[in-house]
Design a protein around this motif. Structure first.
Motif, PDB file in Angstrom:
ATOM      1  N   ASP A 249       0.825  -1.212   0.000  1.00 39.68           N
ATOM      2  CA  ASP A 249       0.000   0.000   0.000  1.00 39.68           C
ATOM      3  C   ASP A 249       0.861   1.265   0.000  1.00 39.68           C
ATOM      4  O   ASP A 249       0.496   2.276  -0.616  1.00 39.68           O
ATOM      5  N   LEU A 250       1.987   1.210   0.710  1.00 40.67           N
ATOM      6  CA  LEU A 250       2.862   2.379   0.792  1.00 40.67           C
ATOM      7  C   LEU A 250       3.662   2.589  -0.482  1.00 40.67           C
ATOM      8  O   LEU A 250       4.195   3.686  -0.709  1.00 40.67           O
ATOM      9  N   GLY A 251       3.779   1.550  -1.292  1.00 42.26           N
ATOM     10  CA  GLY A 251       4.533   1.664  -2.527  1.00 42.26           C
ATOM     11  C   GLY A 251       6.032   1.677  -2.332  1.00 42.26           C
ATOM     12  O   GLY A 251       6.789   2.023  -3.252  1.00 42.26           O
ATOM     13  N   GLY A 252       6.492   1.299  -1.144  1.00 43.52           N
ATOM     14  CA  GLY A 252       7.923   1.266  -0.881  1.00 43.52           C
ATOM     15  C   GLY A 252       8.545  -0.027  -1.371  1.00 43.52           C
ATOM     16  O   GLY A 252       7.871  -0.907  -1.918  1.00 43.52           O
ATOM     17  N   ARG A 253       9.834  -0.128  -1.173  1.00 43.37           N
ATOM     18  CA  ARG A 253      10.572  -1.339  -1.576  1.00 43.37           C
ATOM     19  C   ARG A 253      10.944  -2.106  -0.321  1.00 43.37           C
ATOM     20  O   ARG A 253      11.882  -1.734   0.401  1.00 43.37           O
ATOM     21  N   ALA A 254      10.216  -3.146  -0.037  1.00 44.60           N
ATOM     22  CA  ALA A 254      10.472  -3.966   1.149  1.00 44.60           C
ATOM     23  C   ALA A 254      10.580  -5.421   0.730  1.00 44.60           C
ATOM     24  O   ALA A 254       9.733  -5.926  -0.017  1.00 44.60           O
ATOM     25  N   THR A 255      11.629  -6.084   1.200  1.00 40.13           N
ATOM     26  CA  THR A 255      11.831  -7.504   0.934  1.00 40.13           C
ATOM     27  C   THR A 255      11.708  -8.259   2.236  1.00 40.13           C
ATOM     28  O   THR A 255      12.461  -8.004   3.184  1.00 40.13           O
ATOM     29  N   PHE A 256      10.742  -9.162   2.307  1.00 37.21           N
ATOM     30  CA  PHE A 256      10.533  -9.984   3.493  1.00 37.21           C
ATOM     31  C   PHE A 256      11.211 -11.330   3.249  1.00 37.21           C
ATOM     32  O   PHE A 256      10.787 -12.103   2.387  1.00 37.21           O
ATOM     33  N   THR A 257      12.250 -11.605   4.007  1.00 35.94           N
ATOM     34  CA  THR A 257      13.044 -12.817   3.758  1.00 35.94           C
ATOM     35  C   THR A 257      12.563 -14.023   4.538  1.00 35.94           C
ATOM     36  O   THR A 257      12.986 -15.146   4.262  1.00 35.94           O
ATOM     37  N   GLY A 258      11.694 -13.812   5.532  1.00 36.79           N
ATOM     38  CA  GLY A 258      11.339 -14.901   6.434  1.00 36.79           C
ATOM     39  C   GLY A 258      12.488 -15.206   7.380  1.00 36.79           C
ATOM     40  O   GLY A 258      13.513 -14.510   7.407  1.00 36.79           O
ATOM     41  N   ASP A 259      12.316 -16.250   8.181  1.00 36.83           N
ATOM     42  CA  ASP A 259      13.393 -16.681   9.067  1.00 36.83           C
ATOM     43  C   ASP A 259      14.563 -17.187   8.235  1.00 36.83           C
ATOM     44  O   ASP A 259      14.376 -17.862   7.222  1.00 36.83           O
ATOM     45  N   ARG A 260      15.766 -16.877   8.697  1.00 33.09           N
ATOM     46  CA  ARG A 260      16.973 -17.325   8.015  1.00 33.09           C
ATOM     47  C   ARG A 260      17.943 -17.896   9.036  1.00 33.09           C
ATOM     48  O   ARG A 260      17.974 -17.435  10.186  1.00 33.09           O
ATOM     49  N   PRO A 261      18.742 -18.901   8.655  1.00 28.29           N
ATOM     50  CA  PRO A 261      19.785 -19.377   9.558  1.00 28.29           C
ATOM     51  C   PRO A 261      20.813 -18.273   9.770  1.00 28.29           C
ATOM     52  O   PRO A 261      20.812 -17.243   9.081  1.00 28.29           O
ATOM     53  N   LEU A 262      21.716 -18.489  10.727  1.00 22.40           N
ATOM     54  CA  LEU A 262      22.690 -17.457  11.069  1.00 22.40           C
ATOM     55  C   LEU A 262      23.451 -16.966   9.844  1.00 22.40           C
ATOM     56  O   LEU A 262      23.631 -15.754   9.666  1.00 22.40           O
ATOM     57  N   ASP A 263      23.894 -17.874   9.003  1.00 18.37           N
ATOM     58  CA  ASP A 263      24.640 -17.456   7.810  1.00 18.37           C
ATOM     59  C   ASP A 263      23.795 -16.509   6.954  1.00 18.37           C
ATOM     60  O   ASP A 263      24.309 -15.530   6.395  1.00 18.37           O
ATOM     61  N   GLY A 264      22.502 -16.811   6.850  1.00 16.93           N
ATOM     62  CA  GLY A 264      21.619 -15.968   6.051  1.00 16.93           C
ATOM     63  C   GLY A 264      21.387 -14.607   6.676  1.00 16.93           C
ATOM     64  O   GLY A 264      21.261 -13.598   5.964  1.00 16.93           O
ATOM     65  N   VAL A 265      21.320 -14.560   7.997  1.00 18.34           N
ATOM     66  CA  VAL A 265      21.178 -13.276   8.681  1.00 18.34           C
ATOM     67  C   VAL A 265      22.437 -12.430   8.474  1.00 18.34           C
ATOM     68  O   VAL A 265      22.360 -11.226   8.200  1.00 18.34           O
ATOM     69  N   LEU A 266      23.586 -13.061   8.588  1.00 21.13           N
ATOM     70  CA  LEU A 266      24.837 -12.341   8.358  1.00 21.13           C
ATOM     71  C   LEU A 266      24.895 -11.778   6.934  1.00 21.13           C
ATOM     72  O   LEU A 266      25.376 -10.660   6.713  1.00 21.13           O
ATOM     73  N   GLU A 267      24.407 -12.536   5.985  1.00 19.02           N
ATOM     74  CA  GLU A 267      24.386 -12.048   4.604  1.00 19.02           C
ATOM     75  C   GLU A 267      23.536 -10.788   4.479  1.00 19.02           C
ATOM     76  O   GLU A 267      23.885  -9.855   3.747  1.00 19.02           O
ATOM     77  N   ALA A 268      22.418 -10.753   5.211  1.00 15.64           N
ATOM     78  CA  ALA A 268      21.569  -9.562   5.173  1.00 15.64           C
ATOM     79  C   ALA A 268      22.274  -8.363   5.802  1.00 15.64           C
ATOM     80  O   ALA A 268      22.178  -7.232   5.295  1.00 15.64           O
ATOM     81  N   TYR A 269      22.982  -8.583   6.906  1.00 13.79           N
ATOM     82  CA  TYR A 269      23.741  -7.487   7.521  1.00 13.79           C
ATOM     83  C   TYR A 269      24.792  -6.951   6.547  1.00 13.79           C
ATOM     84  O   TYR A 269      24.988  -5.739   6.432  1.00 13.79           O
ATOM     85  N   VAL A 270      25.491  -7.852   5.858  1.00 14.07           N
ATOM     86  CA  VAL A 270      26.550  -7.436   4.936  1.00 14.07           C
ATOM     87  C   VAL A 270      25.960  -6.682   3.739  1.00 14.07           C
ATOM     88  O   VAL A 270      26.542  -5.707   3.249  1.00 14.07           O
ATOM     89  N   ALA A 271      24.801  -7.111   3.289  1.00  9.83           N
ATOM     90  CA  ALA A 271      24.178  -6.473   2.132  1.00  9.83           C
ATOM     91  C   ALA A 271      23.626  -5.085   2.450  1.00  9.83           C
ATOM     92  O   ALA A 271      23.534  -4.227   1.569  1.00  9.83           O
TER      93      ALA A 271
END
Length: 376
Positions: A249-271
């Motif tokens: 509704d807001l028209g923004g850019r949001a990506t919902f990744t769901g739960d991620r293992p630690l490696d995946g969370v770290l990837e999000a922090y780095v990105a």
């Protein structure tokens, strides 16, 4: 070897590795007694490497709203304490049956206990809750040989309730800060690849939040504030459908990744380029430790307990009033427009979080145990 029994509500992915380290340190014989696999409905899976005993309990309906977590009745705690025969007991909190029974056991048997406190008095609370705390807790605090706290807000709270400031030490809710930093440094070579995987363009300045998708996490505030900033939302929960609809509704850019293992969370922090947590209720917030260890500038609401210790407003990020969309938007715009500022603040985040790694907390626990048992 000093026998120590640690009574805790549940295993967590940030504290279990710290207890693993303490258990293998060679100075104490550690047993951790958990009231349940979880008392807060969390979905994480933790397999402790230390000696762990899980109590069988019966959940009492209707008490979750009072304690903000389940309250399993676990009378087996007395038997377990007798079998482990501790020289010292560490009791985490006072709001589970297991912790209350452990405190009573220590008094009956004359065994010293250390009290671990995460809660604090900052922010609005129902009057009845404050009155109960002011009536009951001073006796619990006063009977402790030492008090372990997760940060400055908890320290202020227990000192106001009668704790000797000289016997209050930090036992942080944290992660292995040095290890996190090393992992992020290795991943940084893949930053462009990781950003593309999250749908980010080369010129994007992205903000990441890591949280259960629950009302108190303030993710709706972040989505409204991030008008021109892409948002990575890492986590899952009951609010996901509503929040995804709000983002559309807001028209923004949001990506919902769901739960991620630690490696995946770290990837999000780095990105990402900025970390934000807009919670309306957050006694601490271990994800702040994670983000700081990853070298991100922080935008935190003033209801995030970790902000008192891990955020220097204007040094490594910005503090904004909880629920204030305009203030959060202004902070994000400022950071998005100034890459040099982001770099300086990210470096300062790593400096501030160093004192909240596993090493200082393990040392503080051992010092408190030695002190409690030295005269007995």
């Amino acid at each position: 070897m000093i026998r120590v029994t640690f009574v805790s509500p549940e295993p967590t992915p940030y504290r279990a590795p710290l207890l693993d380290r303490i258990a293998t340190g060679g100075e104490i014989e550690l047993t951790v007694v958990y009231a349940a696999r979880t008392v807060a409905g969390r979905t994480w899976s933790v397999e402790p490497q230390h000696r762990a005993i899980f109590l069988d309990g019966v959940t009492v309906p209707g008490l979750r709203g009072v304690f903000r977590h389940d309250y399993p009745l676990t009378p087996g705690i007395w038997r377990v304490l007798g079998e482990t025969a501790p020289d010292c007991v560490v009791v985490s909190g006072w709001s589970t049956f297991a912790s209350q029974a452990a405190l009573a056991w220590c008094r009956v048997h004359g065994v010293p206990y250390l009290l671990l406190v995460e809660s604090h008095d900052d922010g609005p609370k129902p009057g009845w809750r404050r009155r109960v705390k002011e009536t009951v807790v001073p006796t619990v605090v006063g009977g402790a040989d030492s008090v372990l706290v997760t940060g400055s807000l908890a320290r202020d709270s227990v000192v106001s309730l009668g704790a000797d400031p000289e016997r209050v030490r930090v036992f942080a809710n944290t992660v292995d800060v040095e290890h996190f930093g090393d992992l992020v440094d290795r991943l940084s070579a893949r930053r462009d690849e990781l950003r593309a995987g999250f749908g980010l363009a080369p010129g994007d300045v992205a903000v990441v939040t890591v949280a259960r998708l629950a009302p108190e996490k303030g993710i709706d505030v972040l989505l409204r504030a991030a008008r021109d900033v892409p948002v990575l939302v890492v986590g899952d929960g009951i609010e996901r459908g509503r929040l995804e609809g709000l983002a559309r509704d807001l028209g923004g850019r949001a990506t919902f990744t769901g739960d991620r293992p630690l490696d995946g969370v770290l990837e999000a922090y780095v990105a990402a380029d900025v970390f934000a947590l807009m919670s309306s209720y957050e006694p601490w917030g271990v994800v702040v430790n994670e983000a700081a260890a990853c070298g991100l500038p922080l935008v935190l609401s003033d209801r995030v307990g970790a902000a008192r210790d891990l955020l220097g407003d204007g040094e490594n990020g910005m503090l904004v009033p909880a629920g204030d969309v305009d203030a959060a938007a202004a902070a994000l715009v400022r950071l998005a427009s100034d890459p040099d500022l982001r770099e300086r603040m990210g470096a300062r985040s790593r400096e501030l979080v160093r004192g909240f790694g596993y090493g200082p907390s393990a040392d503080n626990l051992l010092a408190a145990v030695r002190e409690a048992t030295a005269s007995r």
